[in-house]
Design a protein around this motif. Structure first.
Motif, PDB file in Angstrom:
ATOM      1  N   TYR A 150       0.847  -1.193   0.000  1.00  0.00           N
ATOM      2  CA  TYR A 150       0.000   0.000   0.000  1.00  0.00           C
ATOM      3  C   TYR A 150       0.889   1.252   0.000  1.00  0.00           C
ATOM      4  O   TYR A 150       1.889   1.313   0.710  1.00  0.00           O
ATOM      5  CB  TYR A 150      -0.886   0.049   1.238  1.00  0.00           C
ATOM      6  N   LEU A 151       0.489   2.245  -0.779  1.00  0.00           N
ATOM      7  CA  LEU A 151       1.111   3.551  -0.670  1.00  0.00           C
ATOM      8  C   LEU A 151       0.406   4.354   0.412  1.00  0.00           C
ATOM      9  O   LEU A 151      -0.750   4.079   0.752  1.00  0.00           O
ATOM     10  CB  LEU A 151       1.020   4.303  -2.003  1.00  0.00           C
ATOM     11  N   SER A 152       1.074   5.349   0.933  1.00  0.00           N
ATOM     12  CA  SER A 152       0.422   6.268   1.860  1.00  0.00           C
ATOM     13  C   SER A 152      -0.585   7.116   1.094  1.00  0.00           C
ATOM     14  O   SER A 152      -0.507   7.261  -0.137  1.00  0.00           O
ATOM     15  CB  SER A 152       1.466   7.169   2.517  1.00  0.00           C
ATOM     16  N   THR A 153      -1.532   7.688   1.809  1.00  0.00           N
ATOM     17  CA  THR A 153      -2.540   8.503   1.138  1.00  0.00           C
ATOM     18  C   THR A 153      -1.935   9.766   0.536  1.00  0.00           C
ATOM     19  O   THR A 153      -2.444  10.280  -0.471  1.00  0.00           O
ATOM     20  CB  THR A 153      -3.674   8.893   2.102  1.00  0.00           C
ATOM     21  N   THR A 154      -0.846  10.284   1.118  1.00  0.00           N
ATOM     22  CA  THR A 154      -0.235  11.496   0.560  1.00  0.00           C
ATOM     23  C   THR A 154       0.397  11.206  -0.800  1.00  0.00           C
ATOM     24  O   THR A 154       0.234  11.971  -1.749  1.00  0.00           O
ATOM     25  CB  THR A 154       0.812  12.086   1.510  1.00  0.00           C
ATOM     26  N   THR A 155       1.129  10.094  -0.895  1.00  0.00           N
ATOM     27  CA  THR A 155       1.749   9.744  -2.178  1.00  0.00           C
ATOM     28  C   THR A 155       0.687   9.379  -3.205  1.00  0.00           C
ATOM     29  O   THR A 155       0.758   9.789  -4.374  1.00  0.00           O
ATOM     30  CB  THR A 155       2.739   8.581  -1.999  1.00  0.00           C
ATOM     31  N   ALA A 156      -0.317   8.604  -2.784  1.00  0.00           N
ATOM     32  CA  ALA A 156      -1.391   8.215  -3.694  1.00  0.00           C
ATOM     33  C   ALA A 156      -2.131   9.444  -4.205  1.00  0.00           C
ATOM     34  O   ALA A 156      -2.427   9.567  -5.407  1.00  0.00           O
ATOM     35  CB  ALA A 156      -2.358   7.270  -2.994  1.00  0.00           C
ATOM     36  N   PHE A 157      -2.443  10.380  -3.317  1.00  0.00           N
ATOM     37  CA  PHE A 157      -3.145  11.601  -3.697  1.00  0.00           C
ATOM     38  C   PHE A 157      -2.341  12.379  -4.740  1.00  0.00           C
ATOM     39  O   PHE A 157      -2.900  12.898  -5.717  1.00  0.00           O
ATOM     40  CB  PHE A 157      -3.377  12.464  -2.451  1.00  0.00           C
ATOM     41  N   ALA A 158      -1.024  12.458  -4.535  1.00  0.00           N
ATOM     42  CA  ALA A 158      -0.164  13.169  -5.479  1.00  0.00           C
ATOM     43  C   ALA A 158      -0.211  12.511  -6.857  1.00  0.00           C
ATOM     44  O   ALA A 158      -0.292  13.196  -7.887  1.00  0.00           O
ATOM     45  CB  ALA A 158       1.269  13.214  -4.961  1.00  0.00           C
ATOM     46  N   LEU A 159      -0.186  11.178  -6.888  1.00  0.00           N
ATOM     47  CA  LEU A 159      -0.237  10.475  -8.176  1.00  0.00           C
ATOM     48  C   LEU A 159      -1.584  10.673  -8.859  1.00  0.00           C
ATOM     49  O   LEU A 159      -1.656  10.827 -10.076  1.00  0.00           O
ATOM     50  CB  LEU A 159       0.069   8.992  -7.974  1.00  0.00           C
ATOM     51  N   PHE A 160      -2.669  10.671  -8.077  1.00  0.00           N
ATOM     52  CA  PHE A 160      -3.983  10.940  -8.651  1.00  0.00           C
ATOM     53  C   PHE A 160      -4.042  12.349  -9.243  1.00  0.00           C
ATOM     54  O   PHE A 160      -4.601  12.569 -10.322  1.00  0.00           O
ATOM     55  CB  PHE A 160      -5.078  10.778  -7.598  1.00  0.00           C
ATOM     56  N   ARG A 161      -3.486  13.302  -8.536  1.00  0.00           N
ATOM     57  CA  ARG A 161      -3.480  14.678  -9.042  1.00  0.00           C
ATOM     58  C   ARG A 161      -2.704  14.770 -10.348  1.00  0.00           C
ATOM     59  O   ARG A 161      -3.143  15.424 -11.302  1.00  0.00           O
ATOM     60  CB  ARG A 161      -2.848  15.622  -8.009  1.00  0.00           C
ATOM     61  N   LEU A 162      -1.548  14.114 -10.392  1.00  0.00           N
ATOM     62  CA  LEU A 162      -0.727  14.163 -11.598  1.00  0.00           C
ATOM     63  C   LEU A 162      -1.428  13.475 -12.770  1.00  0.00           C
ATOM     64  O   LEU A 162      -1.270  13.887 -13.923  1.00  0.00           O
ATOM     65  CB  LEU A 162       0.634  13.518 -11.327  1.00  0.00           C
ATOM     66  N   GLN A 163      -2.214  12.436 -12.463  1.00  0.00           N
ATOM     67  CA  GLN A 163      -2.988  11.802 -13.520  1.00  0.00           C
ATOM     68  C   GLN A 163      -4.092  12.748 -14.000  1.00  0.00           C
ATOM     69  O   GLN A 163      -4.311  12.895 -15.212  1.00  0.00           O
ATOM     70  CB  GLN A 163      -3.598  10.492 -13.027  1.00  0.00           C
ATOM     71  N   ASP A 164      -4.778  13.397 -13.080  1.00  0.00           N
ATOM     72  CA  ASP A 164      -5.839  14.337 -13.453  1.00  0.00           C
ATOM     73  C   ASP A 164      -5.290  15.499 -14.282  1.00  0.00           C
ATOM     74  O   ASP A 164      -5.985  16.037 -15.153  1.00  0.00           O
ATOM     75  CB  ASP A 164      -6.522  14.886 -12.199  1.00  0.00           C
ATOM     76  N   GLU A 165      -4.037  15.879 -13.993  1.00  0.00           N
ATOM     77  CA  GLU A 165      -3.424  17.002 -14.711  1.00  0.00           C
ATOM     78  C   GLU A 165      -2.795  16.583 -16.032  1.00  0.00           C
ATOM     79  O   GLU A 165      -2.255  17.420 -16.766  1.00  0.00           O
ATOM     80  CB  GLU A 165      -2.376  17.667 -13.810  1.00  0.00           C
ATOM     81  N   GLY A 166      -2.849  15.280 -16.340  1.00  0.00           N
ATOM     82  CA  GLY A 166      -2.358  14.796 -17.623  1.00  0.00           C
ATOM     83  C   GLY A 166      -0.872  14.511 -17.684  1.00  0.00           C
ATOM     84  O   GLY A 166      -0.321  14.293 -18.771  1.00  0.00           O
ATOM     85  N   ASP A 167      -0.191  14.497 -16.541  1.00  0.00           N
ATOM     86  CA  ASP A 167       1.254  14.243 -16.540  1.00  0.00           C
ATOM     87  C   ASP A 167       1.585  12.754 -16.591  1.00  0.00           C
ATOM     88  O   ASP A 167       2.627  12.369 -17.138  1.00  0.00           O
ATOM     89  CB  ASP A 167       1.889  14.856 -15.283  1.00  0.00           C
ATOM     90  N   ILE A 168       0.745  11.923 -15.989  1.00  0.00           N
ATOM     91  CA  ILE A 168       0.990  10.490 -15.952  1.00  0.00           C
ATOM     92  C   ILE A 168      -0.328   9.751 -16.181  1.00  0.00           C
ATOM     93  O   ILE A 168      -1.415  10.355 -16.149  1.00  0.00           O
ATOM     94  CB  ILE A 168       1.582  10.031 -14.590  1.00  0.00           C
ATOM     95  N   GLU A 169      -0.216   8.441 -16.385  1.00  0.00           N
ATOM     96  CA  GLU A 169      -1.388   7.573 -16.430  1.00  0.00           C
ATOM     97  C   GLU A 169      -1.093   6.351 -15.565  1.00  0.00           C
ATOM     98  O   GLU A 169      -0.011   5.762 -15.649  1.00  0.00           O
ATOM     99  CB  GLU A 169      -1.682   7.138 -17.857  1.00  0.00           C
ATOM    100  N   LEU A 170      -2.043   5.999 -14.717  1.00  0.00           N
ATOM    101  CA  LEU A 170      -1.906   4.852 -13.821  1.00  0.00           C
ATOM    102  C   LEU A 170      -2.677   3.679 -14.408  1.00  0.00           C
ATOM    103  O   LEU A 170      -3.852   3.818 -14.742  1.00  0.00           O
ATOM    104  CB  LEU A 170      -2.433   5.199 -12.429  1.00  0.00           C
ATOM    105  N   LYS A 171      -2.016   2.512 -14.527  1.00  0.00           N
ATOM    106  CA  LYS A 171      -2.629   1.382 -15.204  1.00  0.00           C
ATOM    107  C   LYS A 171      -2.415   0.088 -14.417  1.00  0.00           C
ATOM    108  O   LYS A 171      -1.393  -0.096 -13.754  1.00  0.00           O
ATOM    109  CB  LYS A 171      -2.004   1.195 -16.595  1.00  0.00           C
ATOM    110  N   ARG A 172      -3.403  -0.804 -14.530  1.00  0.00           N
ATOM    111  CA  ARG A 172      -3.211  -2.180 -14.095  1.00  0.00           C
ATOM    112  C   ARG A 172      -3.062  -3.024 -15.358  1.00  0.00           C
ATOM    113  O   ARG A 172      -4.034  -3.316 -16.049  1.00  0.00           O
ATOM    114  CB  ARG A 172      -4.386  -2.678 -13.257  1.00  0.00           C
ATOM    115  N   GLN A 173      -1.827  -3.403 -15.659  1.00  0.00           N
ATOM    116  CA  GLN A 173      -1.559  -4.158 -16.869  1.00  0.00           C
ATOM    117  C   GLN A 173      -1.170  -5.601 -16.579  1.00  0.00           C
ATOM    118  O   GLN A 173      -1.020  -6.397 -17.498  1.00  0.00           O
ATOM    119  CB  GLN A 173      -0.447  -3.482 -17.674  1.00  0.00           C
ATOM    120  N   SER A 174      -0.976  -5.916 -15.306  1.00  0.00           N
ATOM    121  CA  SER A 174      -0.670  -7.295 -14.924  1.00  0.00           C
ATOM    122  C   SER A 174      -1.090  -7.487 -13.481  1.00  0.00           C
ATOM    123  O   SER A 174      -1.396  -6.533 -12.768  1.00  0.00           O
ATOM    124  CB  SER A 174       0.826  -7.581 -15.087  1.00  0.00           C
ATOM    125  N   ASP A 175      -1.106  -8.732 -13.044  1.00  0.00           N
ATOM    126  CA  ASP A 175      -1.477  -9.032 -11.657  1.00  0.00           C
ATOM    127  C   ASP A 175      -0.248  -9.248 -10.787  1.00  0.00           C
ATOM    128  O   ASP A 175      -0.358  -9.684  -9.645  1.00  0.00           O
ATOM    129  CB  ASP A 175      -2.372 -10.279 -11.616  1.00  0.00           C
TER     130      ASP A 175
END
Length: 300
Positions: A246-271
């Motif tokens: 698990y990531l902390s909520t602060t790191t996860a929140f930052a990644l969500f923000r960066l995805q919303d801003e179009g800088d990154i994309e978060l994907k589940r491509q494997s298990d």
């Protein structure tokens, strides 16, 4: 003594000295000349008068504290009464065109990744704040004081509002937090979005897509305030470990923000090699289970 405990050595003062030296010949200046330029006697006398100080002498405390901490962390070097920028820093960090922009990351390196024992207390404080739940984080000194007592981490050295104010200034400047006003009070939010965004190119290192675990490992190597880093592990040993993967909520929140801003994309491509980003409802598929992160911006 760390910058946490030296209230007059705040980011703006240390930055001001560095910015001046960036653009002078040889990136060096006599200490007394530097003092006269950046801390004129008239200014010191005016401040002393405003504070109704009995000592009217121009002691230049703000300048002296900022210079001392800048030298102690190896941003600057002093020899024979001459102060200069440390030429052993990376070339981009001392380039007049890029040095000021890169200064927050230069401080991150000098404080947290260069075995700087003086700043270990500061590192633990920052890691503690980033380990809190961003959705219920303490935003004022009173809330911080209460939570430190509840979590029994009194050895953080966060014993006064002055220390909190210093932590607040530095974390905001380095991109680990931001602030806003709520009901007339200034509130701080532990959010490393600005830091991660600023370092995306370095973290991806020219690659378009990497595993989320590799991304976090690179992030931690660059800044040990994050998950599995030296300072974060010390803190989590006291306040409770995160669940595995698990990531902390602060790191996860930052990644969500960066995805919303179009800088990154978060994907589940494997298990395999999954990490779980909490508070992920309606943000990514599979309840926040992520295996890869894709760079959507400039990777050069």
């Amino acid at each position: 003594m760390s910058v946490l405990k030296t209230g007059l050595a705040n980011p703006s003062r240390m930055r001001g000295i560095f910015r001046y030296l960036l653009h002078v010949q040889g990136q060096s200046e006599k200490r007394d000349v530097l003092e006269r330029i950046l801390s004129p006697d008239k200014l010191v006398e005016h401040l002393a008068s405003e504070e109704k100080s009995k000592d009217k002498k121009s002691s230049h405390p703000m300048f002296n504290d900022a210079i001392r901490e800048s030298i102690k962390c190896n941003l600057l070097i002093e020899e024979d009464e001459e102060v200069r920028i440390n030429q052993n820093l990376p070339k981009d960090a001392i380039n007049p065109q890029t040095g000021d922009k890169l200064l927050p990351d230069t401080f991150n390196h000098l404080f947290f990744t260069s075995e700087n024992e003086d700043e270990e207390d500061f590192g633990r404080v920052c890691a503690w704040y980033l380990a809190q739940d961003i959705y219920d984080a303490p935003g004022t000194w009173e809330e911080v004081e209460k939570l430190i007592s509840e979590q029994k981490v009194g050895d953080l050295k966060m014993t006064s509002n002055r220390f909190f104010s210093q932590m607040d200034d530095w974390m905001r400047y380095m991109g680990f937090a931001w602030g806003h006003t709520l009901a007339g009070k200034t509130v701080t939010v532990p959010d490393p979005t600005a830091y991660i965004k600023r370092n995306l190119q370095c973290l991806f290192n020219g690659e378009e897509e990497i595993k989320i675990k590799d991304f976090i490992n690179r992030l931690t190597t660059q800044c040990p305030l994050f998950e599995t880093g030296k300072f974060r592990e010390e803190i989590e040993a006291q306040i409770g470990q995160r669940q595995t993967n698990y990531l902390s909520t602060t790191t996860a929140f930052a990644l969500f923000r960066l995805q919303d801003e179009g800088d990154i994309e978060l994907k589940r491509q494997s298990d395999t090699d999954l990490m779980i980003l909490p508070k992920a409802n309606n943000q990514v598929d599979d309840d926040g289970r992520i295996s890869h992160i894709i760079c959507k911006g400039d990777k050069s």
